[in-house]
Design an enzyme around this catalytic site. Structure first.
Site, PDB file in Angstrom:
ATOM      1  N   ASP A  81     -21.694 -71.315 -64.175  1.00  0.00           N
ATOM      2  CA  ASP A  81     -21.360 -70.463 -65.315  1.00  0.00           C
ATOM      3  C   ASP A  81     -21.415 -68.993 -64.900  1.00  0.00           C
ATOM      4  O   ASP A  81     -22.484 -68.478 -64.579  1.00  0.00           O
ATOM      5  CB  ASP A  81     -22.362 -70.741 -66.445  1.00  0.00           C
ATOM      6  N   ASP A  82     -20.251 -68.346 -64.870  1.00  0.00           N
ATOM      7  CA  ASP A  82     -20.152 -66.926 -64.503  1.00  0.00           C
ATOM      8  C   ASP A  82     -20.507 -66.676 -63.035  1.00  0.00           C
ATOM      9  O   ASP A  82     -21.104 -65.645 -62.703  1.00  0.00           O
ATOM     10  CB  ASP A  82     -21.065 -66.051 -65.378  1.00  0.00           C
TER      11      ASP A  82
ATOM     12  N   CYS B   7     -15.469 -68.451 -70.871  1.00  0.00           N
ATOM     13  CA  CYS B   7     -15.966 -69.816 -70.728  1.00  0.00           C
ATOM     14  C   CYS B   7     -15.336 -70.847 -71.663  1.00  0.00           C
ATOM     15  O   CYS B   7     -14.855 -71.880 -71.205  1.00  0.00           O
ATOM     16  CB  CYS B   7     -17.482 -69.826 -70.879  1.00  0.00           C
TER      17      CYS B   7
ATOM     18  N   LYS C 288     -24.102 -77.462 -70.514  1.00  0.00           N
ATOM     19  CA  LYS C 288     -23.393 -76.658 -71.513  1.00  0.00           C
ATOM     20  C   LYS C 288     -22.120 -77.337 -72.007  1.00  0.00           C
ATOM     21  O   LYS C 288     -21.300 -77.790 -71.220  1.00  0.00           O
ATOM     22  CB  LYS C 288     -23.061 -75.305 -70.877  1.00  0.00           C
TER      23      LYS C 288
ATOM     24  N   HIS D  87     -20.182 -75.948 -75.306  1.00  0.00           N
ATOM     25  CA  HIS D  87     -19.519 -74.698 -75.669  1.00  0.00           C
ATOM     26  C   HIS D  87     -18.076 -74.849 -76.145  1.00  0.00           C
ATOM     27  O   HIS D  87     -17.242 -73.970 -75.935  1.00  0.00           O
ATOM     28  CB  HIS D  87     -19.579 -73.713 -74.498  1.00  0.00           C
TER      29      HIS D  87
ATOM     30  N   HIS E  77     -25.397 -67.527 -65.640  1.00  0.00           N
ATOM     31  CA  HIS E  77     -25.111 -66.790 -66.876  1.00  0.00           C
ATOM     32  C   HIS E  77     -26.350 -66.018 -67.341  1.00  0.00           C
ATOM     33  O   HIS E  77     -27.479 -66.457 -67.163  1.00  0.00           O
ATOM     34  CB  HIS E  77     -24.678 -67.799 -67.949  1.00  0.00           C
TER      35      HIS E  77
ATOM     36  N   ASP F 201     -16.570 -71.439 -64.173  1.00  0.00           N
ATOM     37  CA  ASP F 201     -15.696 -71.419 -65.343  1.00  0.00           C
ATOM     38  C   ASP F 201     -14.915 -70.119 -65.493  1.00  0.00           C
ATOM     39  O   ASP F 201     -13.905 -70.063 -66.187  1.00  0.00           O
ATOM     40  CB  ASP F 201     -16.490 -71.703 -66.624  1.00  0.00           C
ATOM     41  N   ASN F 202     -15.369 -69.053 -64.868  1.00  0.00           N
ATOM     42  CA  ASN F 202     -14.664 -67.765 -64.832  1.00  0.00           C
ATOM     43  C   ASN F 202     -15.347 -66.886 -63.797  1.00  0.00           C
ATOM     44  O   ASN F 202     -16.304 -67.306 -63.141  1.00  0.00           O
ATOM     45  CB  ASN F 202     -14.642 -67.083 -66.212  1.00  0.00           C
TER      46      ASN F 202
ATOM     47  N   LYS G 196     -15.546 -61.118 -65.452  1.00  0.00           N
ATOM     48  CA  LYS G 196     -15.417 -61.998 -66.610  1.00  0.00           C
ATOM     49  C   LYS G 196     -14.814 -61.217 -67.779  1.00  0.00           C
ATOM     50  O   LYS G 196     -15.159 -60.061 -68.004  1.00  0.00           O
ATOM     51  CB  LYS G 196     -16.807 -62.522 -66.979  1.00  0.00           C
TER      52      LYS G 196
END
Length: 628
Positions: free
Chosen positions: A93-94, A132, A187, A189, A294, A352-353, A376
């Site tokens: 994540d991130d 995300c 996660k 989301h 994240h 995810d990004n 991001k």
């Protein structure tokens, strides 16, 4: 006791769950949690395959492949042998492009991730959405998010009523129908206002994790958005199928020790699932969707200590978060090897990004997307070009000890058809248009020794986004990239000096010291303007669903040398810019309006139970249909 509530009319009642964990306001773990962390954080090296193991694996692989091949010829499944591969997907994540060791040269060490990458295909041009929720939607649907109202740099925040369109057909549903056991850890989301939006109603047999997008790592409280800090979010859900009857159970989970770091919880659960799958004929589809790295950046002390050679404090803390992620990947890989499932499991790793560089307060998060511009939430490469690789045992030589680089375009929506093909299934969306492209044959040829310049690339362009809120869009075709609009409104536009292959080769320290570069102060005013933009959009939800109203700026970049996207070539290559604009506009005709813009909405104030736990609250929601 935790009262869960009733299902919508015609639904199935949910069993009550019990929450015994004591919620704490402190972000620091208690002594019990600290002891639990240390139990799994003694930094003994997780074993990596030795030559002896490789030889054994080679023999086992020959036996398995021969047996499976014979079974396919005879059109029957041999006892105790899977004829379809397990599929493991690890989502960071991130995670920034320059935040993993195998990208090099970098300052953060990720030995276990790097070890996997060395026997994998590394996707050098893996594109995601700039944030995300849209990225995860694209992966699970195989479709661009602008087709169902989830485009742009917006996440689903706690209390938001909308989620991933219920009419979309998801990857776990397709695999479940093919007799895969489906698991999601970490996660989600993609919405949880209604029970119908939750993971076990969208194709997963089992879910253990957070419904929302951002929680504290130890106390598991909502962290970002209008409802930050006011609810607990860590759950365990099951779906049980008995013929045509489906029943669901839901409970708030209890930490092994109050305040346990989430990576430990998700990793331990993954290891148990993998261990329990040993000997099963049915394959598994396991998605481990870590929070790391994240925000909030609150690493475990011993993970920070592993990175004491990094001088910059923020970068060192970020490295600690990534060390935790790397350790989780190592333990999961070790579990696959120990249970003799490594050679029958496809492993996919991605972010995810792009990395998130700085909070609105100005606090640096220590991530790095070098050599790319942006972060991001932006349409620049730093926001949408991420680390990713795939390990395919069926195609990969056992003796492979260096990665295969693939520089063809790959979009996160491509995982949908590619995974299904690798699982020996035919991708299909039941009437809706599939945007994802199957790369399985390309991967087979690359791992079979075909030179990458001789392999046909399945994609010739990627639509990065069509955003009707911020009036911006972007497309990449081969070496050219066109951005319509500003490209970085709402986020942090990190601009580096002009960086190319040659400059990196001559001065590798430029990458290593990436965290020393600062974000442009001018972006803060755009952050301040963000709320007003959202309010204006709420008055006219279909303000800009066509590129016709996004022509305030056009930027054309040549990504073959301008990694920093600092040289607008529109004036020089007008024909190329017009052609890309034409292609992008053809897609904008199918842009679907946002279901619910965020931030300015009055987020539901009754979305939690009386003991401060997040659970679905819309029991009679309306399903919004997307365009085909």
């Amino acid at each position: 006791m935790c009262s869960i509530g009733q299902m919508p009319e015609g639904g199935i009642a949910i069993g009550n769950g019990t929450r015994e964990i004591q919620l704490e306001n402190s972000t620091l773990p208690g002594k019990e949690a600290e002891n639990y962390e240390n139990q799994y954080r003694t930094r003994k090296r997780i074993p990596m395959p030795s030559i002896h193991h490789v030889l054994i694996a080679f023999i086992v692989l020959i036996v398995v492949v021969t047996t499976v091949s014979l079974a396919i010829v005879l059109n029957r499944e041999p006892d105790g042998v899977r004829t379809q591969p397990n599929i493991l997907v690890v989502i960071a994540d991130d995670l920034g492009y320059n935040d993993v060791g195998y990208q090099g040269p970098g300052d953060i060490k990720t030995p276990y991730i790097d070890h996997l990458a060395r026997s994998s295909i590394v996707l050098e041009r893996h594109y995601t959405q700039p944030m995300c929720s849209p990225s995860r939607a694209a992966m699970f649907t195989g479709r661009y998010p602008f087709r169902y109202g989830m485009s742009g740099s917006r996440a689903i925040y706690y209390g938001s009523r909308y989620g991933l369109d219920l009419s979309e057909y998801l990857l776990p549903q397709a695999l479940k129908e093919a007799k895969y056991k489906t698991y999601l850890l970490g996660k989600w989301h993609l919405g949880f206002a209604d029970w119908l939006m939750t993971p076990t109603r969208r194709g997963f047999d089992y879910f253990y994790g957070t419904y929302g997008g951002s929680t504290t790592y130890r106390t598991h409280q909502s962290y970002e958005g209008p409802r930050a800090g006011d609810g607990y979010d860590l759950f365990e859900d099951n779906s049980t199928h008995n013929g045509t009857t489906v029943s669901y159970t839901h409970q708030v989970v209890d930490d092994p020790a109050p305040g346990t770091f989430s990576e430990l919880l998700f990793t331990e659960k993954a290891v148990k699932i993998i261990t329990g799958a040993q000997g099963d004929v049915e394959p598994f589809f396991l998605v481990v969707s870590y929070q790391n790295p994240h925000a909030p950046i609150t690493p475990m002390a011993n993970d920070v200590a592993q990175n004491e050679d990094i001088d910059n404090e923020n970068r060192r803390k970020m490295a600690g978060m990534i060390t935790s992620l790397d350790y989780g990947v190592g333990r999961i890989t070790s579990a696959l090897e120990t249970t003799h499932q490594l050679n029958e499991t496809i492993i996919i790793f991605l972010s995810d990004n792009g990395g998130h560089l700085m909070m609105p307060s100005g606090e640096s998060l220590g991530s790095s997307n070098l050599p790319f511009r942006g972060a991001k939430c932006t349409l620049y490469e730093g926001g949408v070009r991420t680390p990713a690789f795939i390990k395919i045992p069926q195609f990969t030589p056992v003796t492979m000890n260096s990665s295969v680089k693939y520089n063809g375009l790959f979009h996160i929506s491509d995982w949908f058809p590619t995974i299904l093909k690798l699982a020996q299934l035919e991708p299909g969306l039941k009437g809706k248009q599939l945007d994802g492209v199957d790369h399985s044959e390309t991967f087979r040829k690359l791992l079979g020794g075909t030179a990458r310049h001789q392999v046909k690339k399945p994609r010739d362009h990627v639509v990065l986004d069509i955003d009707p809120v911020f009036n911006q869009a972007a497309i990449v075709q081969e070496k050219y990239k066109l951005i319509v609009g500003k490209g970085a409104i709402m986020s942090f536009d990190q601009v580096y000096p002009l960086i190319s292959d040659e400059s990196i080769e001559n001065d590798p320290e430029i990458v290593k010291n990436a965290s020393h570069y600062q974000v442009s102060p001018s972006i803060y005013q755009e952050m301040m303007d963000y709320t007003q933009i959202q309010v204006n959009y709420s008055k006219n939800p279909q303000k800009c669903l066509s590129l016709d109203c996004m022509t305030d700026a056009l930027s054309l970049f040549d990504l073959s040398w301008d990694f920093g996207e600092s040289n607008n070539l529109t004036w020089r290559f007008t024909a190329e810019a017009k052609e890309l604009y034409k292609t992008l506009k053809s897609y904008s005709n199918s842009t679907f309006p946002m279901v619910e813009p965020q931030f300015f909405e009055d987020h539901n104030k009754d979305a939690k139970t009386e003991d401060n736990v997040w659970t679905p609250w819309l029991l009679n929601s309306t399903v919004v249909k997307s365009r085909k």
